[in-house]
Structure formats: C-alpha cells, structure tokens
Scaffold this motif. Structure first.
Motif, mmCIF file in Angstrom:
data_model
loop_
_atom_site.group_PDB
_atom_site.id
_atom_site.type_symbol
_atom_site.label_atom_id
_atom_site.label_comp_id
_atom_site.label_asym_id
_atom_site.label_seq_id
_atom_site.Cartn_x
_atom_site.Cartn_y
_atom_site.Cartn_z
ATOM 1 N N ASN A 174 0.866 -1.179 0.000
ATOM 2 C CA ASN A 174 0.000 0.000 0.000
ATOM 3 C C ASN A 174 0.908 1.235 0.000
ATOM 4 O O ASN A 174 1.736 1.380 0.894
ATOM 5 N N LEU A 230 0.372 4.093 0.889
ATOM 6 C CA LEU A 230 0.178 4.929 2.073
ATOM 7 C C LEU A 230 0.984 4.436 3.272
ATOM 8 O O LEU A 230 1.068 5.110 4.291
ATOM 9 N N ASP A 231 1.585 3.262 3.154
ATOM 10 C CA ASP A 231 2.426 2.770 4.250
ATOM 11 C C ASP A 231 3.744 3.520 4.341
ATOM 12 O O ASP A 231 4.429 3.449 5.356
ATOM 13 N N SER A 232 4.125 4.201 3.260
ATOM 14 C CA SER A 232 5.360 4.988 3.330
ATOM 15 C C SER A 232 5.036 6.464 3.110
ATOM 16 O O SER A 232 4.074 6.806 2.405
ATOM 17 N N LEU A 233 5.852 7.320 3.730
ATOM 18 C CA LEU A 233 5.607 8.765 3.598
ATOM 19 C C LEU A 233 5.795 9.217 2.156
ATOM 20 O O LEU A 233 5.002 10.001 1.630
ATOM 21 N N THR A 275 2.898 8.247 0.084
ATOM 22 C CA THR A 275 1.758 9.118 0.363
ATOM 23 C C THR A 275 1.899 10.437 -0.392
ATOM 24 O O THR A 275 0.945 10.904 -1.029
ATOM 25 N N VAL A 276 3.087 11.024 -0.331
ATOM 26 C CA VAL A 276 3.318 12.319 -0.979
ATOM 27 C C VAL A 276 3.187 12.186 -2.502
ATOM 28 O O VAL A 276 2.524 13.006 -3.154
ATOM 29 N N GLY A 285 -0.352 11.867 -3.490
ATOM 30 C CA GLY A 285 -1.004 13.180 -3.404
ATOM 31 C C GLY A 285 -0.706 14.047 -4.611
ATOM 32 O O GLY A 285 -1.591 14.713 -5.150
ATOM 33 N N VAL A 286 0.541 14.019 -5.054
ATOM 34 C CA VAL A 286 0.939 14.825 -6.226
ATOM 35 C C VAL A 286 0.251 14.285 -7.485
ATOM 36 O O VAL A 286 -0.271 15.052 -8.304
ATOM 37 N N LEU A 338 -2.558 12.599 -7.613
ATOM 38 C CA LEU A 338 -3.983 12.942 -7.506
ATOM 39 C C LEU A 338 -4.220 14.409 -7.875
ATOM 40 O O LEU A 338 -5.200 14.748 -8.541
ATOM 41 N N THR A 339 -3.296 15.276 -7.451
ATOM 42 C CA THR A 339 -3.401 16.701 -7.788
ATOM 43 C C THR A 339 -3.361 16.896 -9.301
ATOM 44 O O THR A 339 -4.183 17.639 -9.864
ATOM 45 N N LEU A 344 -6.705 15.633 -10.853
ATOM 46 C CA LEU A 344 -7.830 16.531 -10.588
ATOM 47 C C LEU A 344 -7.656 17.865 -11.306
ATOM 48 O O LEU A 344 -8.621 18.445 -11.816
ATOM 49 N N TYR A 345 -6.421 18.359 -11.336
ATOM 50 C CA TYR A 345 -6.144 19.623 -12.029
ATOM 51 C C TYR A 345 -6.543 19.524 -13.501
ATOM 52 O O TYR A 345 -7.214 20.408 -14.049
ATOM 53 N N VAL A 365 -10.394 19.389 -13.909
ATOM 54 C CA VAL A 365 -11.026 20.701 -13.726
ATOM 55 C C VAL A 365 -10.693 21.617 -14.902
ATOM 56 O O VAL A 365 -11.563 22.317 -15.418
ATOM 57 N N LYS A 366 -9.446 21.575 -15.338
ATOM 58 C CA LYS A 366 -9.038 22.426 -16.463
ATOM 59 C C LYS A 366 -9.837 22.057 -17.720
ATOM 60 O O LYS A 366 -10.290 22.926 -18.457
ATOM 61 N N ARG A 378 -3.023 8.844 6.893
ATOM 62 C CA ARG A 378 -2.209 8.897 5.665
ATOM 63 C C ARG A 378 -3.069 9.333 4.480
ATOM 64 O O ARG A 378 -2.605 10.067 3.608
ATOM 65 N N MET A 421 -2.436 12.538 2.055
ATOM 66 C CA MET A 421 -2.460 12.487 0.592
ATOM 67 C C MET A 421 -3.478 13.495 0.039
ATOM 68 O O MET A 421 -3.165 14.261 -0.872
ATOM 69 N N ILE A 451 -2.759 17.402 -0.176
ATOM 70 C CA ILE A 451 -1.925 17.975 -1.248
ATOM 71 C C ILE A 451 -2.794 18.596 -2.344
ATOM 72 O O ILE A 451 -2.653 19.788 -2.634
ATOM 73 N N PHE A 492 -6.155 23.279 -4.615
ATOM 74 C CA PHE A 492 -7.414 23.851 -5.109
ATOM 75 C C PHE A 492 -7.902 25.016 -4.263
ATOM 76 O O PHE A 492 -8.573 25.910 -4.765
#
Lengths: 92, 167
Positions: free
Chosen positions: A64, A66-69, A72-73, A76-77, A79-80, A83-84, A87-88, B141, B145, B148, B153
């Motif tokens: 998974n 999410l088990d590591s930092l 996770t980061v 997140g990037v 996913l950003t 989503l960006y 939306v665009k 976690r 996530m 970010i 947004f």
C-alpha cells in the motif's frame, strides 16, 4: 533485460518474449498464463501478471503506497495532477 | 459589514484553523509516527502517547471542524454552487471543498474514535486496538495524501494563482 528482471521479477525467457525476442512456443515450459498471440498492449498485462506472480511466489504482497511517507506524498501529487487536468478540461 | 465578517474575518479564521489542522496532521505523519516507532525501542513511547498525542488530537479535531465551518461561511450563498459544481467559477473551490469535507469525515469518523481506543480513552481489547491502529493510520495517511490537492485547489480558486493555473 536487467531492468525488467529487477523491476518486475520476470524470468529471463519471459522477458525476451515480452520484448518480442522469443518464440511463443518457448513459453510452454513457463508456468505463466499467457495468450498464444500477444499484441504489444497485452505485453504490459503480462508484465503485471509476471510481477504479481513473482510477489506471490515469494510470499509477498502488493504494498500500500500509504504505508510509506514518500508513497503518500507521490500519491497526493499524482492525484493533484489528475484533478487539475479534470477541472481544467471542464473549464474549457 | 456582512462581507467584512463573511469574507474577511471568515477567511482569516479559515486560514488560521486550517494551518493548525494541517500542521498537526503533518506533525502526526512526519514526526510523531516515526518518533513513536523509535521511542518504542527504548520504552519512552508512553510519554508521547500520554502527554503529547491527546493534546495534539484535541486541537487537531476541533481545528478541522472550525476550518470546515469557516470555509462554509465563506462560501455562504454559493455553498451549493460549489458542492454541486453548478457554476464553472466554483469548480476549483468545489473540488477543494469536497476534499476538505472527506478529510473532516476521516478525522471525526475514522481517526478520532479509533485513536480513543489506541490511547485507552475507550475500553478495547488488544485485537481491537491493533485494528484501530491500522484504521487510524490509514485514515491519517489518506488525509495527508488528500491535503496535497486540497491545498492546491484552495489556493488555485482565486486571485492571480487561479489566472495562472486555469486561465
């Protein structure tokens, strides 16, 4: 070849096949569920199966992120970015 | 005067509370979890779980609620426009608002009830504690996530940053 071995845990002969350098018949001795004719798109699917099979064979399991930092980061990037772009696209 | 309170003071509180919420979220994920793993080795973990974690969780969960309420205040009459994506103007903030809402849900429904079991504030057996630990960890976690894109947004929904990002 080495990258595919390490990254996906593939058998050498399967890697050759995935790279299009091997005869289909040569796969008979491998315990891999592979279609007789493999278009390039399916080669990726085979890589995925290969990796999964390798993990299971060694008693491991899919990790998974999410088990590591860092996982996770990075999630997140990614996913950003997704989503960006959604939306665009919706705004134009 | 209405705009001063809703958009000025509301935004100020939203940002202050948001800093506390996300700041503590990052503290948990980047500092406390790795520190607890180290502390467990030399027996100093109870100091963190007894004196630090409950205080941090108190400000964490209430800051989350205040942030969401202040955000809803700022949206005001456009609350539905944003959440239901009814007008393109509110698409970016709508995505941010949904992400923030999911995160608030995680805080109050997944993280806090399970942390109560982990910290011994609620009775729980060892297997229940182990399960609670995993759920709270993954929810935390997940929020890290989600934070970010959520911050992206929130920032990209107005001003020059919006023009730069969305034209």
């Amino acid at each position: 070849l080495k990258f595919l071995n390490v990254a996906f845990g593939c058998d050498d002969r399967l890697v050759h096949y995935i790279l299009g350098e091997h005869e289909v018949g040569a796969l008979n001795s491998l315990d891999v569920d592979t279609p007789a004719l493999l278009p390039s798109a399916l080669r990726l699917v085979t890589l995925g199966r290969c990796r999964k099979k390798n993990l299971y064979a060694h008693g491991g399991e899919m990790k998974n992120p999410l088990d590591s930092l860092w996982g996770t980061v990075i999630s997140g990037v990614v996913l950003t970015l997704i989503l960006y772009n959604v939306v665009k696209f919706a705004l134009h | 005067m209405g705009d001063f309170i809703q958009l000025g003071i509301g935004r100020w509180i939203h940002i202050l509370a948001g800093i506390m919420w996300i700041g503590l979220l990052y503290y948990f994920n980047f500092v406390q979890v790795p520190a607890l793993a180290e502390a467990a080795k030399d027996g100093t973990a109870p100091g963190i779980t007894k004196h630090v974690a409950p205080r941090a969780l108190f400000y964490f969960r209430w800051a989350a609620l205040v942030t969401w309420l202040a955000g809803a205040t700022i949206l005001g009459a456009h609350f539905v426009d944003a959440f239901l994506f009814q007008k393109p103007t509110y698409y970016p903030i709508g995505v941010g608002a949904w992400l923030g809402t999911l995160m608030l849900f995680n805080v109050w429904v997944l993280i806090w009830p399970n942390q109560q079991k982990i910290l011994g504030l609620k009775p729980a057996t060892d297997p229940e504690k182990a399960k609670a630990r995993r759920i709270a960890f993954l929810a935390s976690r997940t929020n890290t996530m989600l934070s970010i894109p959520m911050v992206f947004f929130m920032v990209a929904s107005g001003g020059v940053f919006r023009t730069a990002m969305f034209g």
